[in-house]
Write an enzyme that holds these catalytic residues in place. Structure first.
Site, mmCIF file in Angstrom:
data_model
loop_
_atom_site.group_PDB
_atom_site.id
_atom_site.type_symbol
_atom_site.label_atom_id
_atom_site.label_comp_id
_atom_site.label_asym_id
_atom_site.label_seq_id
_atom_site.Cartn_x
_atom_site.Cartn_y
_atom_site.Cartn_z
ATOM 1 N N HIS A 132 0.652 -1.068 0.028
ATOM 2 C CA HIS A 132 0.065 0.189 0.145
ATOM 3 C C HIS A 132 0.906 1.295 0.019
ATOM 4 O O HIS A 132 0.601 2.201 0.637
ATOM 5 C CB HIS A 132 -0.954 0.102 1.249
ATOM 6 C CG HIS A 132 -1.715 -1.473 1.425
ATOM 7 N ND1 HIS A 132 -2.056 -2.287 0.254
ATOM 8 C CD2 HIS A 132 -2.058 -1.971 2.629
ATOM 9 C CE1 HIS A 132 -2.346 -3.373 1.033
ATOM 10 N NE2 HIS A 132 -2.501 -3.377 2.251
ATOM 11 N N ASP A 183 -7.065 -6.205 -1.876
ATOM 12 C CA ASP A 183 -7.111 -6.161 -0.245
ATOM 13 C C ASP A 183 -8.423 -6.979 0.156
ATOM 14 O O ASP A 183 -8.689 -6.901 1.476
ATOM 15 C CB ASP A 183 -6.807 -4.837 0.301
ATOM 16 C CG ASP A 183 -6.485 -5.092 1.892
ATOM 17 O OD1 ASP A 183 -5.939 -6.059 2.058
ATOM 18 O OD2 ASP A 183 -6.935 -4.199 2.531
#
Ligand code: 0GY
Length: 311
Positions: free
Chosen positions: A188, A264
């Site tokens: 991320h 995710d």
């Protein structure tokens, strides 16, 4: 198992949002062979109990549910990443790899006393990397002291290291991370604070980290986790998380051969909103704006890292 349940006598953490059941069909058509390079399985807790040291108890999210999402969104493959709620017990993730028919590879969490035989078994199941979590709210201790020892064990297998950290911790960890001898994948984008300027010093340090370390890759994932603005649609109903776009787009454009993207799913620890995974896929062409960049991000890069042997 119903959507949103937690099985095995575990109680879901308070405030935990269930993953979004019935995601929309994306408008963006993923290139053929696309890989969802960051997703998880949770339990089911009745079969694969959650770790005693976990910081949250999720709702179950099974391999079958993950593969159904993969097919619905138009992905070909998954990279299943070990989440902290399972600690260093990789059995739920490994079970999912074994059920995938070769269409999933994995990233494990291991302890410093992991044996060669255990690593060989993980490799045979499809694990190709090991994850170290430096996000303090997720672990009792950040793994600075065990990392070198573990890396010495996994490097001969050709595995890479996945690191998860927050932008404010990069100055302290910069030299330590730069000394890791394998490929490194950052989850991320190192969690930038997107209320800050993408041209400011904090994100500049992350870009410098990538520039100075050609073995570092970045997942340009999780706009839903990084966004302050949330899924608010500003320019048409399928454009969301616009405040994250300048950060991710910059990384994709400067490092097109070292970026990965993942949903995710099932999105642990989100308390404000739970994303529609179809909308997340529609975020991709905002950060990878040409078919060439999209193919590298979604097909060529993840395959080079996780399926280097080819088909
Ligand atoms: C993610 C993000 C988070 C959780 C974990 O392993 C984990 O528990 O990675 C988070 O809370 O930010 O990528 O799943």
């Amino acid at each position: 198992m119903a959507h949103g349940d937690t099985s095995g006598g575990f109680e879901k953490s308070a405030g935990w949002l269930d993953w979004y059941d019935g995601p929309s069909a994306p408008t963006f058509r993923l290139p053929e062979g696309a890989v969802d390079a960051h997703c998880h399985v949770f339990g089911p807790g009745g079969e694969f109990p959650y770790a005693p040291e976990r910081k949250y108890t999720p709702c179950d999210a099974s391999a079958e549910q993950l593969f159904a999402l993969r097919d619905h969104l138009g992905f070909d493959r998954n990279v299943i990443v070990q989440a902290t709620c399972h600690g260093a017990d990789n059995s739920a993730m490994v079970d999912a790899l074994r059920r995938s028919g070769g269409r999933a590879r994995g990233v494990a969490t291991v302890r410093r006393d992991v044996t060669e035989a255990e690593l060989a078994e993980l490799h045979e199941a499809g694990v190709r990397g090991v994850r170290f979590n430096f996000v303090k709210r997720l672990v009792d201790r950040v793994p600075t002291d065990s990392l070198d020892e573990i890396v010495a064990k996994i490097a001969p297998l050709g595995w890479h290291v996945v690191i998860y950290f927050e932008a404010e911790d990069l100055p302290d960890l910069y030299d330590f991370f730069s000394g890791i001898p394998t490929d490194i994948v950052v989850d991320h984008m190192g969690r930038p604070d997107v209320s800050k300027d993408p041209d400011g010093p904090e994100f500049a340090l992350f870009l410098r980290f990538l520039r100075e370390n050609p073995r570092v890759w970045a997942k340009v994932s999780c706009p839903e986790r990084l966004s302050a603005q949330g899924p608010r649609a500003l320019h048409g109903e399928r454009h969301a998380y616009l405040d994250v776009v300048p950060f991710a787009r910059r990384v994709v454009e400067e490092f097109p051969d070292r970026v990965l993207w993942g949903t995710d799913w099932p999105h642990p620890n989100l308390r404000d909103h739970m994303p529609d995974d179809g909308l997340l896929v529609d975020y991709i062409p905002q950060i990878a704006t040409t078919p060439d960049l999209q193919r590298r991000l979604l097909v060529e890069n993840p395959r080079r890292l996780y399926w280097p042997e080819g088909e």
